[in-house]
Design a protein around this motif. Structure first.
Motif, mmCIF file in Angstrom:
data_model
loop_
_atom_site.group_PDB
_atom_site.id
_atom_site.type_symbol
_atom_site.label_atom_id
_atom_site.label_comp_id
_atom_site.label_asym_id
_atom_site.label_seq_id
_atom_site.Cartn_x
_atom_site.Cartn_y
_atom_site.Cartn_z
ATOM 1 N N PRO A 5 48.250 23.339 -29.624
ATOM 2 C CA PRO A 5 48.115 22.413 -30.751
ATOM 3 C C PRO A 5 48.882 22.839 -32.003
ATOM 4 O O PRO A 5 49.003 24.030 -32.304
ATOM 5 N N ASP B 66 39.413 12.608 -30.441
ATOM 6 C CA ASP B 66 40.877 12.688 -30.400
ATOM 7 C C ASP B 66 41.292 14.027 -31.010
ATOM 8 O O ASP B 66 41.361 14.178 -32.235
ATOM 9 N N GLU C 139 44.131 15.625 -31.152
ATOM 10 C CA GLU C 139 45.361 15.651 -31.946
ATOM 11 C C GLU C 139 45.120 15.105 -33.348
ATOM 12 O O GLU C 139 45.573 15.678 -34.345
ATOM 13 N N ALA D 28 43.192 17.609 -35.374
ATOM 14 C CA ALA D 28 44.028 18.719 -35.826
ATOM 15 C C ALA D 28 44.878 18.315 -37.028
ATOM 16 O O ALA D 28 45.033 19.077 -37.983
ATOM 17 N N VAL D 29 45.433 17.104 -36.992
ATOM 18 C CA VAL D 29 46.241 16.634 -38.116
ATOM 19 C C VAL D 29 45.382 16.499 -39.371
ATOM 20 O O VAL D 29 45.775 16.918 -40.466
#
Length: 475
Positions: A206, A259, A261, A264-265
């Motif tokens: 990630p 989710d 991703e 993480a964002v």
């Protein structure tokens, strides 16, 4: 009144500042947003008790000549100028031929016993020689790749060509961060060449685990700063914009639970905002005493730049950054220590880094940080004991070279392994770069065989399917 524009426009306008830094952020706790954000960088327990908490890697880009610095070979003086057959790595790579004839070249710097241990070292690094008893030398290093690009990637990522996570990213992935307001992995003055961003990249793990670059190789240390994430706005306006983004992210997280991703964002944006408030203060070396500045050589023409970078590294490490790399190099085709035809240039580079490195070691030791901080010094390979093309420099040598380590449970005053009588090839107690990676991870409490990430149907690790812990290096 805030200007009105869409979220898409806002993200586009801030992409070079906020977005870039946010995606490079490497530490976060739960978001203060309405929807909780999973903290992928919470501190984690290792696989076994650790001797070290963090790493400072002093990367000597281009390859320091081990036979002119720390690997004493009397045969070079005795046989200087003679034509002798060697297995030259570049000749083998290009032609497959072994036993090419080369002119032996003696060291350009004088060797003598140093410190209480009587370690033989040249006068290339006189200041580091003053603390040489704190160092653990590995004289039998081997690596992959004859050219700078492949060897540099292998040093950082464990692969000469495939896209793999960098070592700092693996460490952060395995242990998390010690400071929620700073990135857990910082690369000070990285080079744009020889792998570039891949040397501090996350590859397929990630994005939250990638390194944060600060400054660039060959540039003044004054440029090694964290940029404003929303340039051109007042602090109040910037905060209002960030709060808006936080609300929008929270709404997205509600609609897309699980989710990873997106989580993480969102966590990266949270970190980026905290970084703007905390990182500049941590990196402000003006807060240090005049005595400390002098210790690092700051203020002296030759040592000022690298001294500032080393002091930044100490401040970042002390503040909880897990992995800090400081690159001494540039962005040219022939990086810093790459003296193919002008070996005396090594002296200029040594004068630039010698006092700062010795100062860093002394400063860490007096602050009680050296005990749980690994300082790792070295390049992507060494250099040949013979003149390249019968000239005045040395070629690349991946078959035998020297690195040193200090602190973090490594045995001080040890000289481990050996090259042959000329320093051409590792012959005794060989240590491959995979082995060095495995050993550093071990000291951080990580088992290199268990530190894996599943991608494309298989488990990957920094050491691939190789490597072993060199227990003889450990105190």
């Amino acid at each position: 009144m805030l200007p009105t524009f869409s979220r898409r426009e806002w993200l586009s306008r801030t992409g070079c500042g906020f977005g870039a830094m946010a995606l490079a952020g490497l530490a976060a706790q739960e978001s203060r947003a309405a929807a909780p954000v999973i903290n992928p960088l919470a501190p984690k327990a290792g696989h076994h008790p650790a001797r070290a908490k963090r790493v400072i890697f002093l990367f000597m880009q281009g390859g320091v000549s081990h036979v002119d610095s720390y690997d004493y070979k009397p045969a070079l003086d005795k046989e200087d100028g003679k034509q002798i057959k060697f297995d030259d790595a570049r000749v083998i790579a290009n032609t497959g031929m072994r036993g090419s004839t080369q002119r032996v070249m003696k060291p350009l710097w004088t060797f003598a016993p140093r410190g209480k241990t009587g370690k033989w070292a040249s006068d290339l690094f006189p200041a580091v020689n003053e603390v040489i008893d704190d160092l653990c030398f590995v004289h039998s290093m081997r690596t992959e790749g004859v050219a700078h690009g492949p060897a540099t990637l292998f040093l950082h990522c464990g692969s000469t060509s495939f896209v793999r996570p960098s070592m700092g990213s693996w460490v952060l992935y395995g242990l998390g961060s010690e400071n929620a307001n700073l990135p857990g992995f910082v690369s000070i003055a990285p080079s744009a060449g020889n792998g570039g961003a891949r040397n501090y990249g996350n590859a397929f793990i990630p994005a939250i685990y990638q390194g944060t670059p600060v400054g660039r190789a060959g540039a003044p240390a004054s440029e090694a700063t964290i940029r404003n994430l929303v340039p051109g706005l007042s602090p109040t306006a910037a905060e209002e914009h960030f709060n808006l983004l936080r609300e929008l992210n929270a709404e997205q997280l509600k609609q897309r639970p699980g989710d990873a991703e997106l989580e993480a964002v969102a966590a990266s944006y949270e970190l980026a905002w905290r970084m703007q408030k905390n990182a500049p203060d941590v990196m402000d070396i003006s807060k240090e005493t005049k005595e400390t500045h002098k210790l690092y050589g700051i203020g002296a023409k030759e040592t000022d730049n690298f001294g500032k970078q080393c002091l930044m590294a100490r401040r970042l490490s002390e503040a909880g950054v897990r992995f800090v790399q400081v690159t001494y190099g540039d962005n040219s085709a022939n990086p810093a220590w790459d003296q193919h035809s002008n070996l005396p240039k090594h002296g200029d580079h040594a004068r630039a880094v010698d006092r700062p490195i010795a100062g860093l070691l002394a400063d860490l030791k007096r602050r009680g940080l050296l005990e749980d901080t690994i300082v790792w010094w070295g390049g992507e390979f060494g250099r040949t004991p013979y003149a390249e093309k019968n000239g005045t420099g040395r070629d690349h040598n991946p078959g035998g070279f020297t690195v040193w380590l200090a602190g973090g449970g490594f045995k001080p005053g040890l000289s481990f392994g050996a090259t042959d009588e000329f320093g051409a090839q590792a012959v005794t107690d060989k240590v491959h770069m995979h082995d060095l990676h495995a050993t550093i991870l071990h000291q951080l409490g990580l088992n290199h065989e268990k530190l894996t990430f599943k991608y494309a149907g298989r488990d990957f690790r920094l050491t691939d399917v190789h490597g072993h812990v060199v227990k003889e290096l450990l105190g």
